[in-house]
Design a protein around this motif. Structure first.
Motif, PDB file in Angstrom:
ATOM      1  N   TRP A 148       0.835  -1.341   0.057  1.00  0.00           N
ATOM      2  CA  TRP A 148       0.171   0.041  -0.036  1.00  0.00           C
ATOM      3  C   TRP A 148       0.922   1.204   0.169  1.00  0.00           C
ATOM      4  O   TRP A 148       0.410   2.158  -0.423  1.00  0.00           O
ATOM      5  N   ALA A 149       2.182   1.431   0.466  1.00  0.00           N
ATOM      6  CA  ALA A 149       2.629   2.495   0.974  1.00  0.00           C
ATOM      7  C   ALA A 149       3.075   3.360  -0.296  1.00  0.00           C
ATOM      8  O   ALA A 149       2.604   4.795  -0.281  1.00  0.00           O
ATOM      9  N   ALA A 150       3.554   2.879  -1.357  1.00  0.00           N
ATOM     10  CA  ALA A 150       3.809   3.725  -2.626  1.00  0.00           C
ATOM     11  C   ALA A 150       2.530   4.181  -3.144  1.00  0.00           C
ATOM     12  O   ALA A 150       2.430   5.615  -3.452  1.00  0.00           O
ATOM     13  N   ALA A 151       1.596   3.320  -3.248  1.00  0.00           N
ATOM     14  CA  ALA A 151       0.158   4.053  -3.920  1.00  0.00           C
ATOM     15  C   ALA A 151      -0.611   4.961  -2.900  1.00  0.00           C
ATOM     16  O   ALA A 151      -0.901   6.149  -3.452  1.00  0.00           O
ATOM     17  N   GLY A 152      -0.611   4.808  -1.671  1.00  0.00           N
ATOM     18  CA  GLY A 152      -1.090   5.610  -0.673  1.00  0.00           C
ATOM     19  C   GLY A 152      -0.380   6.923  -0.866  1.00  0.00           C
ATOM     20  O   GLY A 152      -0.938   7.932  -0.806  1.00  0.00           O
ATOM     21  N   ALA A 153       1.041   6.967  -0.761  1.00  0.00           N
ATOM     22  CA  ALA A 153       1.833   8.031  -0.464  1.00  0.00           C
ATOM     23  C   ALA A 153       1.582   8.959  -2.007  1.00  0.00           C
ATOM     24  O   ALA A 153       1.667  10.181  -1.667  1.00  0.00           O
ATOM     25  N   ALA A 154       1.436   8.283  -2.914  1.00  0.00           N
ATOM     26  CA  ALA A 154       1.043   9.044  -4.213  1.00  0.00           C
ATOM     27  C   ALA A 154      -0.077   9.688  -4.344  1.00  0.00           C
ATOM     28  O   ALA A 154      -0.231  10.892  -4.767  1.00  0.00           O
ATOM     29  N   ALA A 155      -1.065   8.872  -3.543  1.00  0.00           N
ATOM     30  CA  ALA A 155      -2.575   9.900  -3.583  1.00  0.00           C
ATOM     31  C   ALA A 155      -2.591  10.838  -2.549  1.00  0.00           C
ATOM     32  O   ALA A 155      -3.226  11.851  -3.088  1.00  0.00           O
ATOM     33  N   LEU A 156      -1.764  10.912  -1.609  1.00  0.00           N
ATOM     34  CA  LEU A 156      -1.720  12.238  -0.694  1.00  0.00           C
ATOM     35  C   LEU A 156      -0.877  13.253  -1.466  1.00  0.00           C
ATOM     36  O   LEU A 156      -1.203  14.385  -1.110  1.00  0.00           O
ATOM     37  N   ALA A 157       0.242  12.745  -2.095  1.00  0.00           N
ATOM     38  CA  ALA A 157       1.080  13.691  -2.848  1.00  0.00           C
ATOM     39  C   ALA A 157       0.474  14.388  -3.643  1.00  0.00           C
ATOM     40  O   ALA A 157       0.951  15.544  -4.129  1.00  0.00           O
ATOM     41  N   GLU A 158      -0.608  13.941  -4.517  1.00  0.00           N
ATOM     42  CA  GLU A 158      -1.575  14.670  -5.359  1.00  0.00           C
ATOM     43  C   GLU A 158      -2.260  15.834  -4.949  1.00  0.00           C
ATOM     44  O   GLU A 158      -2.584  16.758  -5.585  1.00  0.00           O
ATOM     45  N   ARG A 159      -2.381  16.032  -3.466  1.00  0.00           N
ATOM     46  CA  ARG A 159      -3.097  16.875  -2.940  1.00  0.00           C
ATOM     47  C   ARG A 159      -2.334  17.975  -2.311  1.00  0.00           C
ATOM     48  O   ARG A 159      -1.040  17.689  -2.148  1.00  0.00           O
ATOM     49  N   ASP A 160      -2.533  19.287  -2.441  1.00  0.00           N
ATOM     50  CA  ASP A 160      -1.666  20.372  -2.144  1.00  0.00           C
ATOM     51  C   ASP A 160      -2.250  21.137  -0.776  1.00  0.00           C
ATOM     52  O   ASP A 160      -1.724  22.143  -0.259  1.00  0.00           O
TER      53      ASP A 160
END
Length: 269
Positions: A148-160
């Motif tokens: 999960w870590a990479a996909a979850g981190a990417a989902a949060l990184a999309e937000r500003d």
């Protein structure tokens, strides 16, 4: 603003919603991992004893295997209503009105081990899976953190926008916060009547539930960390940056004298 909550081991049964529809959940970039994990959990549930071992179930928890066997066909309910326990009792989603639910739908997410980040009003089934469960996935037998870590981190990184992380460490690892000024992990501390401050364990969940409820009711529309901290100060909450150089925030709550760890009914000082 996005408030990140942990799930709970305990979940409400039943529901009136149609079965799980992954494509309708928030954070659509997580869909491939969701499908893989759901398929793995359902497959595991076909072997009762293997499920008991993998999920670390006790003799009275055998029914959890049947829950997992029925994940794709079971009725659903909104995430904030599905999860139970100390945090969710304090949040009391059942008493939110329509306007509060509209705020929660936009500003609250729960970190599910099964589905990754889900919105407060996403329709989810009952299930049993923890952040430290191990499943046989397409990429081999691996921890959920690795999957999960990479996909979850990417989902949060999309937000500003402003991120406020109330998850426990194990669930926060499934979607690590981006390294930026407006992303904060919240630690809960307790102050006794002599002014001594210490880390709070079990009852930190109650504090997080009460804080989330207050943020929902106020609209949870803060654009910056400064706005959040200003609101907290105005409302009488002791929420401030940690003094260790991290971006963490510390929420300090009072204790009831003679009952260590038991919070007062309010967080306000």
């Amino acid at each position: 603003m996005l408030i990140l909550l942990p799930p709970s081991e305990t979940k409400r049964d039943g529901g009136a919603g149609s079965p799980l529809a992954l494509e309708r959940l928030r954070f659509p970039s997580l869909h491939p991992v969701r499908r893989e994990v759901v398929d793995a959990v359902v497959s595991l549930a076909a072997d009762h004893q293997a499920s008991v071992r993998a999920l670390k179930l006790g003799p009275k928890q055998a029914g959890e295997v049947e829950r997992n066997r029925s994940i794709v066909s079971a009725p659903t309910m909104r995430a904030l209503e599905r999860y139970t326990g100390v945090l969710y009792d304090a949040l009391d989603a059942g008493s939110l009105d329509d306007s509060d639910w509209a705020v929660a739908a936009e500003t609250v997410a729960v970190q599910s081990a099964l589905l990754g980040l889900v919105g407060a009003d996403d329709a989810v089934p009952a299930y049993r899976l923890s952040f430290d469960s191990r499943l046989s996935l397409k990429r081999g037998d691996a921890s959920l953190k690795k999957r999960w870590a990479a996909a979850g981190a990417a989902a949060l990184a999309e937000r500003d926008d402003l991120l406020l992380d109330l998850r426990s460490e194990g669930y926060a690892a499934l979607a690590p916060l981006p390294d930026r000024e407006n992303a904060h992990y919240v630690r809960v501390l307790a102050r006794d009547d002599r002014g001594h401050v210490r880390a709070l364990n079990h009852f930190n969940k109650q504090a997080k539930g009460l804080l989330t409820r207050a943020l929902i009711e106020t609209g949870a529309s803060f654009a910056t960390s400064a706005e959040l901290l200003g609101w907290a100060a105005d409302e009488g909450y002791e929420l401030h940056p940690a003094n260790d150089g991290s971006r963490d925030l510390e929420l300090v709550v009072p204790e009831v004298r003679g009952a260590p760890g038991r919070l007062m009914a309010t967080l306000r000082v």
